[in-house]
Scaffold this motif. Structure first.
Motif, PDB file in Angstrom:
ATOM      1  N   UNK A 147       0.815  -1.211   0.000  1.00 47.16           N
ATOM      2  CA  UNK A 147       0.000   0.000   0.000  1.00 47.16           C
ATOM      3  C   UNK A 147       0.851   1.264   0.000  1.00 47.16           C
ATOM      4  N   UNK A 148       0.477   2.216  -0.857  1.00 46.58           N
ATOM      5  CA  UNK A 148       1.131   3.520  -0.851  1.00 46.58           C
ATOM      6  C   UNK A 148       0.822   4.247   0.451  1.00 46.58           C
ATOM      7  N   UNK A 149       1.814   4.935   0.998  1.00 41.58           N
ATOM      8  CA  UNK A 149       1.655   5.685   2.244  1.00 41.58           C
ATOM      9  C   UNK A 149       2.203   7.097   2.057  1.00 41.58           C
ATOM     10  N   UNK A 150       1.834   7.971   2.974  1.00 39.35           N
ATOM     11  CA  UNK A 150       2.330   9.345   2.946  1.00 39.35           C
ATOM     12  C   UNK A 150       3.441   9.493   3.974  1.00 39.35           C
ATOM     13  N   UNK A 151       4.599   9.995   3.595  1.00 38.23           N
ATOM     14  CA  UNK A 151       5.701  10.148   4.557  1.00 38.23           C
ATOM     15  C   UNK A 151       5.263  10.958   5.777  1.00 38.23           C
ATOM     16  N   UNK A 152       5.482  10.378   6.958  1.00 34.49           N
ATOM     17  CA  UNK A 152       5.168  11.070   8.195  1.00 34.49           C
ATOM     18  C   UNK A 152       3.710  11.085   8.582  1.00 34.49           C
ATOM     19  N   UNK A 153       2.854  10.454   7.778  1.00 36.02           N
ATOM     20  CA  UNK A 153       1.421  10.469   8.069  1.00 36.02           C
ATOM     21  C   UNK A 153       1.019   9.158   8.730  1.00 36.02           C
ATOM     22  N   UNK A 154       0.590   9.232   9.974  1.00 35.08           N
ATOM     23  CA  UNK A 154       0.153   8.045  10.698  1.00 35.08           C
ATOM     24  C   UNK A 154      -1.364   8.027  10.874  1.00 35.08           C
ATOM     25  N   UNK A 206       5.273   2.591   4.630  1.00 35.05           N
ATOM     26  CA  UNK A 206       6.071   3.321   5.599  1.00 35.05           C
ATOM     27  C   UNK A 206       7.477   3.707   5.208  1.00 35.05           C
ATOM     28  N   UNK A 207       7.902   3.435   3.968  1.00 35.68           N
ATOM     29  CA  UNK A 207       9.256   3.819   3.581  1.00 35.68           C
ATOM     30  C   UNK A 207       9.325   3.953   2.057  1.00 35.68           C
ATOM     31  N   UNK A 208      10.398   4.575   1.582  1.00 36.71           N
ATOM     32  CA  UNK A 208      10.619   4.701   0.145  1.00 36.71           C
ATOM     33  C   UNK A 208      11.133   3.378  -0.399  1.00 36.71           C
ATOM     34  N   UNK A 209      10.449   2.859  -1.400  1.00 38.35           N
ATOM     35  CA  UNK A 209      10.745   1.515  -1.911  1.00 38.35           C
ATOM     36  C   UNK A 209      11.174   1.552  -3.378  1.00 38.35           C
ATOM     37  N   UNK A 210      12.102   0.651  -3.710  1.00 45.07           N
ATOM     38  CA  UNK A 210      12.497   0.467  -5.097  1.00 45.07           C
ATOM     39  C   UNK A 210      11.336  -0.157  -5.874  1.00 45.07           C
ATOM     40  N   UNK A 211      11.286   0.152  -7.173  1.00 51.76           N
ATOM     41  CA  UNK A 211      10.267  -0.427  -8.044  1.00 51.76           C
ATOM     42  C   UNK A 211      10.889  -0.818  -9.381  1.00 51.76           C
TER      43      UNK A 211
END
Length: 206
Positions: A44-51, A170-175
């Motif tokens: 799932x795509x997430x927003x940095x710092x958004x909980x 929760x983190x930047x991921x390679x694609x």
């Protein structure tokens, strides 16, 4: 019907129906997402710092706004009449670029039944033949073996790796990036797959 929903066709293929997302889908969509949380969360795509908690209704409104602007096709996937997933064609660009990106998920209970490759093929054919786009792109985490199998089945061509490309779980991921252009599929993506004419080797990674 909102102007956004009017841009999105309803397409039936056997027990699969692809239709526009609607604001009244919010409750059922949230239920399916929660029921499939362990299955879907790693992708799932997430927003940095958004909980914060999901805002499913807000996400639907945003998707319909994009559809009204003709920059997205947000589909609900129904399997045998029940909500079973989503597929969204996004970042639609026209003119000299004529391209889009595609993302999807399905409930674990219907995985492995051919729903995802069928939906991806149908959506890509619609974008190529009806909207007149030239290129469709799909980006997938290297760890997502099920999604990688989808692009292999459909003969999407591997174009390379994008480091720390999207914020996922929760983190930047390679694609890995895969794409098709109209010239690749004169017979159509769905027909090529069902007729057994796909060269899966084009999806091979380095």
């Amino acid at each position: 019907m909102s102007t956004g929903a009017a841009f999105v066709p309803t397409i039936d293929d056997g027990v699969l129906r692809m239709r526009s997302i609607r604001t009244r889908d919010a409750r059922e969509l949230e239920r399916v997402l929660l029921d499939n949380r362990p299955w879907l969360q790693p992708w799932e795509a997430t927003l940095p710092g958004n909980q914060g908690r999901w805002n499913v209704r807000g996400s639907i409104r945003s998707l319909l706004d994009q559809a009204a602007a003709r920059t997205a096709l947000p589909f609900i996937l129904e399997y045998e009449g029940a909500l079973a997933g989503q597929l969204t064609v996004s970042s639609i660009q026209y003119g000299a670029v004529s391209s889009a990106t595609l993302g999807y998920w399905v409930a674990q209970s219907v995985a492995g039944r051919g729903i995802t490759p069928t939906a991806v093929a149908v959506a890509t054919d619609y974008c190529f033949r009806t909207i007149g786009l030239h290129r469709m792109e799909i980006c997938i985490r290297p760890e997502n073996l099920a999604s990688l199998r989808v692009v292999e089945k459909l003969g999407f061509r591997y174009e390379g790796k994008r480091d720390r490309y999207i914020h996922i779980d929760g983190d930047w991921r390679d694609h890995y990036c895969f794409a098709l252009v109209q010239e690749d599929v004169p017979e159509g993506v769905l027909n090529r797959w069902r007729n057994g004419n796909v060269d899966e080797s084009v999806a091979a990674r380095d």
